[in-house]
Design a protein around this motif. Structure first.
Motif, PDB file in Angstrom:
ATOM      1  N   PRO A  51      -9.627  -7.507  27.379  1.00 52.03           N
ATOM      2  CA  PRO A  51     -10.696  -8.358  27.904  1.00 52.03           C
ATOM      3  C   PRO A  51     -11.832  -8.497  26.902  1.00 52.03           C
ATOM      4  CG  PRO A  51     -10.931  -6.155  28.789  1.00 52.03           C
ATOM      5  CD  PRO A  51      -9.682  -6.139  27.933  1.00 52.03           C
ATOM      6  N   MET A  52     -12.491  -9.653  26.923  1.00 49.23           N
ATOM      7  CA  MET A  52     -13.681  -9.876  26.093  1.00 49.23           C
ATOM      8  C   MET A  52     -14.870 -10.045  27.026  1.00 49.23           C
ATOM      9  SD  MET A  52     -12.200 -12.454  23.109  1.00 49.23           S
ATOM     10  CE  MET A  52     -11.620 -13.736  24.232  1.00 49.23           C
ATOM     11  N   LEU A  53     -15.843  -9.188  26.901  1.00 44.84           N
ATOM     12  CA  LEU A  53     -17.077  -9.239  27.681  1.00 44.84           C
ATOM     13  C   LEU A  53     -18.079  -8.261  27.070  1.00 44.84           C
ATOM     14  CD1 LEU A  53     -16.877  -7.101  30.918  1.00 44.84           C
ATOM     15  CD2 LEU A  53     -14.980  -7.119  29.307  1.00 44.84           C
ATOM     16  N   PRO A  54     -19.354  -8.547  27.175  1.00 44.69           N
ATOM     17  CA  PRO A  54     -20.034  -9.652  27.861  1.00 44.69           C
ATOM     18  C   PRO A  54     -20.189 -10.919  27.010  1.00 44.69           C
ATOM     19  CG  PRO A  54     -21.654  -8.135  26.992  1.00 44.69           C
ATOM     20  CD  PRO A  54     -20.310  -7.552  26.648  1.00 44.69           C
ATOM     21  N   LEU A  55     -19.388 -11.029  25.945  1.00 49.42           N
ATOM     22  CA  LEU A  55     -19.302 -12.265  25.168  1.00 49.42           C
ATOM     23  C   LEU A  55     -17.949 -12.298  24.483  1.00 49.42           C
ATOM     24  CD1 LEU A  55     -19.673 -11.357  21.952  1.00 49.42           C
ATOM     25  CD2 LEU A  55     -22.064 -11.291  22.568  1.00 49.42           C
ATOM     26  N   ALA A  56     -17.604 -13.445  23.954  1.00 50.12           N
ATOM     27  CA  ALA A  56     -16.348 -13.597  23.220  1.00 50.12           C
ATOM     28  C   ALA A  56     -16.637 -13.872  21.753  1.00 50.12           C
ATOM     29  CB  ALA A  56     -15.516 -14.744  23.809  1.00 50.12           C
ATOM     30  N   SER A  99      -1.487  -0.113  42.731  1.00 49.40           N
ATOM     31  CA  SER A  99      -0.258  -0.162  43.506  1.00 49.40           C
ATOM     32  C   SER A  99       0.882  -0.440  42.544  1.00 49.40           C
ATOM     33  CB  SER A  99      -0.327  -1.246  44.585  1.00 49.40           C
ATOM     34  OG  SER A  99      -0.219  -2.542  44.004  1.00 49.40           O
ATOM     35  N   ARG A 100       2.059  -0.686  43.063  1.00 49.64           N
ATOM     36  CA  ARG A 100       3.212  -0.967  42.200  1.00 49.64           C
ATOM     37  C   ARG A 100       3.032  -2.253  41.413  1.00 49.64           C
ATOM     38  NH1 ARG A 100       8.439  -3.388  42.655  1.00 49.64           N
ATOM     39  NH2 ARG A 100      10.012  -2.234  41.460  1.00 49.64           N
ATOM     40  N   GLU A 101       2.273  -3.224  41.963  1.00 53.05           N
ATOM     41  CA  GLU A 101       2.180  -4.545  41.353  1.00 53.05           C
ATOM     42  C   GLU A 101       0.772  -4.948  40.933  1.00 53.05           C
ATOM     43  OE1 GLU A 101       4.059  -7.375  43.926  1.00 53.05           O
ATOM     44  OE2 GLU A 101       6.016  -6.389  43.820  1.00 53.05           O
ATOM     45  N   HIS A 102      -0.225  -4.082  41.107  1.00 54.68           N
ATOM     46  CA  HIS A 102      -1.573  -4.457  40.691  1.00 54.68           C
ATOM     47  C   HIS A 102      -2.405  -3.220  40.388  1.00 54.68           C
ATOM     48  CE1 HIS A 102      -3.401  -3.143  44.462  1.00 54.68           C
ATOM     49  NE2 HIS A 102      -4.588  -3.511  43.989  1.00 54.68           N
ATOM     50  N   CYS A 103      -3.484  -3.444  39.641  1.00 55.85           N
ATOM     51  CA  CYS A 103      -4.481  -2.395  39.443  1.00 55.85           C
ATOM     52  C   CYS A 103      -5.854  -3.039  39.330  1.00 55.85           C
ATOM     53  CB  CYS A 103      -4.174  -1.526  38.226  1.00 55.85           C
ATOM     54  SG  CYS A 103      -4.245  -2.378  36.633  1.00 55.85           S
ATOM     55  N   ILE A 104      -6.881  -2.279  39.695  1.00 57.65           N
ATOM     56  CA  ILE A 104      -8.270  -2.722  39.603  1.00 57.65           C
ATOM     57  C   ILE A 104      -9.036  -1.696  38.790  1.00 57.65           C
ATOM     58  CG2 ILE A 104     -10.373  -3.302  40.872  1.00 57.65           C
ATOM     59  CD1 ILE A 104      -8.644  -4.097  43.234  1.00 57.65           C
ATOM     60  N   LEU A 105      -9.721  -2.164  37.750  1.00 57.38           N
ATOM     61  CA  LEU A 105     -10.497  -1.302  36.870  1.00 57.38           C
ATOM     62  C   LEU A 105     -11.966  -1.671  36.945  1.00 57.38           C
ATOM     63  CD1 LEU A 105      -8.199  -1.506  33.695  1.00 57.38           C
ATOM     64  CD2 LEU A 105      -8.036   0.109  35.599  1.00 57.38           C
ATOM     65  N   LEU A 121     -12.050  -5.664  36.625  1.00 56.60           N
ATOM     66  CA  LEU A 121     -10.909  -6.292  35.982  1.00 56.60           C
ATOM     67  C   LEU A 121      -9.673  -6.052  36.851  1.00 56.60           C
ATOM     68  CD1 LEU A 121      -9.607  -7.685  33.490  1.00 56.60           C
ATOM     69  CD2 LEU A 121      -9.517  -5.426  32.409  1.00 56.60           C
ATOM     70  N   VAL A 122      -9.032  -7.141  37.250  1.00 59.93           N
ATOM     71  CA  VAL A 122      -7.843  -7.047  38.101  1.00 59.93           C
ATOM     72  C   VAL A 122      -6.643  -7.587  37.341  1.00 59.93           C
ATOM     73  CG1 VAL A 122      -6.770  -7.712  40.283  1.00 59.93           C
ATOM     74  CG2 VAL A 122      -9.263  -7.377  40.173  1.00 59.93           C
ATOM     75  N   TYR A 123      -5.593  -6.778  37.260  1.00 58.00           N
ATOM     76  CA  TYR A 123      -4.291  -7.225  36.761  1.00 58.00           C
ATOM     77  C   TYR A 123      -3.331  -7.215  37.956  1.00 58.00           C
ATOM     78  CZ  TYR A 123      -5.934  -6.312  31.973  1.00 58.00           C
ATOM     79  OH  TYR A 123      -6.619  -6.325  30.784  1.00 58.00           O
ATOM     80  N   LEU A 134     -11.446 -11.418  35.998  1.00 65.68           N
ATOM     81  CA  LEU A 134     -12.551 -10.669  35.411  1.00 65.68           C
ATOM     82  C   LEU A 134     -13.843 -11.080  36.101  1.00 65.68           C
ATOM     83  CD1 LEU A 134     -13.636  -8.752  33.202  1.00 65.68           C
ATOM     84  CD2 LEU A 134     -13.660 -10.706  31.640  1.00 65.68           C
ATOM     85  N   THR A 135     -14.570 -10.103  36.629  1.00 66.59           N
ATOM     86  CA  THR A 135     -15.826 -10.359  37.337  1.00 66.59           C
ATOM     87  C   THR A 135     -16.918  -9.494  36.737  1.00 66.59           C
ATOM     88  OG1 THR A 135     -14.605 -10.778  39.381  1.00 66.59           O
ATOM     89  CG2 THR A 135     -16.957 -10.405  39.590  1.00 66.59           C
ATOM     90  N   LEU A 136     -18.066 -10.088  36.473  1.00 66.57           N
ATOM     91  CA  LEU A 136     -19.190  -9.364  35.859  1.00 66.57           C
ATOM     92  C   LEU A 136     -20.465  -9.663  36.644  1.00 66.57           C
ATOM     93  CD1 LEU A 136     -19.976  -9.212  32.052  1.00 66.57           C
ATOM     94  CD2 LEU A 136     -21.736  -9.846  33.684  1.00 66.57           C
ATOM     95  N   THR A 137     -21.171  -8.630  37.060  1.00 70.56           N
ATOM     96  CA  THR A 137     -22.438  -8.772  37.783  1.00 70.56           C
ATOM     97  C   THR A 137     -23.575  -8.219  36.937  1.00 70.56           C
ATOM     98  OG1 THR A 137     -21.339  -8.613  39.930  1.00 70.56           O
ATOM     99  CG2 THR A 137     -23.705  -8.191  39.881  1.00 70.56           C
TER     100      THR A 137
END
Length: 280
Positions: A51-56, A99-105, A121-123, A134-137
């Motif tokens: 992932p690229m944050l908080p800039l690219a 879970s078997r099919e997703h993760c949240i970081l 970050l959700v895959y 990708l969510t940023l607050t």
């Protein structure tokens, strides 16, 4: 070494490292082929996607002006000149759910320059696609400019072809910063028709992208989708990968007139970015 997370469904298998929030590998079970190059995560960028944050990418002089105030970006352990791709790809993320099919970081970061954020970050493996959210607050007291994207390293061979449409691009200049934008794409950088391109160094940002790019292999088609108009392409001679990087803003947007694509967040406001990689 950080323990990796393994995700799998009937079509795809992937591994994720909380270090850098990166995808170490993504493989097609249907085609028995890699979708992304594989990495070990032993150093920054040693992976298939990050992932690229908080800039690219980069900002000229590693700083910019916001409402008349000079903003000096942090130094980076990954680059001597720039806060390259931000710091999300360099930091350890916390595993919030798996879970078997997703993760949240999750990642919490704060810098003196004004970046002060909580990121999620959700895959997720969804059928024959990898969905990335990708969510940023912004948690700082003062407004701040944000942006980002994802940086995949797609598996690529001499038999592979790339196709996407764009209205023009910024050629690469000194220090990997952009030169003036041009509409006339040279043959080696024009992928409006599917082609391999030249096996040379290419590191450029396209504008007017319609949010869809395909990589055609002999027995597999990979489609990248993202709701943005800017796509970065990076390739190196004699390397079996090509990077097609959807990002929310062009390279050096913070110092361009109008600061295209970057978003000014007020305290507690949120920025979101999504990408999908579809394998057929």
């Amino acid at each position: 070494m950080t323990e990796k997370l393994c995700l799998e469904n009937a079509h795809l298998r992937m591994s994720v490292s909380p270090q850098g929030g990166c995808v170490l590998s993504l493989d097609s079970l249907d085609h028995q082929q890699p979708v992304l190059r594989a990495g070990e995560g032993t150093s920054p960028g040693d992976c298939g996607l990050f992932p690229m944050l908080p800039l690219a990418n980069r900002v000229e002089g590693n700083g910019f002006t916001l409402h008349g105030r000079g903003i000096q970006l942090p130094e980076s352990p990954a680059d001597a000149q720039f806060f390259l791709h931000g710091d999300g790809w360099l930091m350890p993320w916390q595993v919030a759910e798996q879970s078997r099919e997703h993760c949240i970081l999750h990642l919490r970061q704060r810098h003196a320059c004004g970046f002060d954020y909580q990121a999620e970050l959700v895959y997720r493996l969804q059928g024959n696609a990898l969905e990335i959210e990708l969510t940023l607050t912004h948690l700082g007291e003062h407004p701040m400019l944000y942006g980002g994207g994802v940086h995949p390293f797609f598996h690529f061979t001499p038999q592979s072809r790339i196709q996407f449409a764009a209205s023009g691009y910024w050629p690469e200049g000194p220090s990997h910063l952009p030169l003036a934008w041009i509409a006339d794409l040279p043959a080696a950088a024009d992928f409006s028709e599917a082609q391999y391109g030249a096996p040379d160094w290419l590191n450029v940002c396209y504008s007017g992208w319609n949010g869809r790019a395909t990589i055609v292999h002999e027995q597999m088609i990979v489609t990248l989708c993202a709701p943005t108009n800017w796509l970065m392409l990076f390739r190196m001679p004699d390397e079996p990968f090509v990077c097609l990087e959807p990002q929310s803003h062009p390279v050096n947007a913070h110092r361009m007139p109008g600061q295209p694509g970057v978003v000014l967040l007020m305290p507690k406001e949120t920025w979101r970015f999504s990408t999908s990689i579809l394998v057929n």
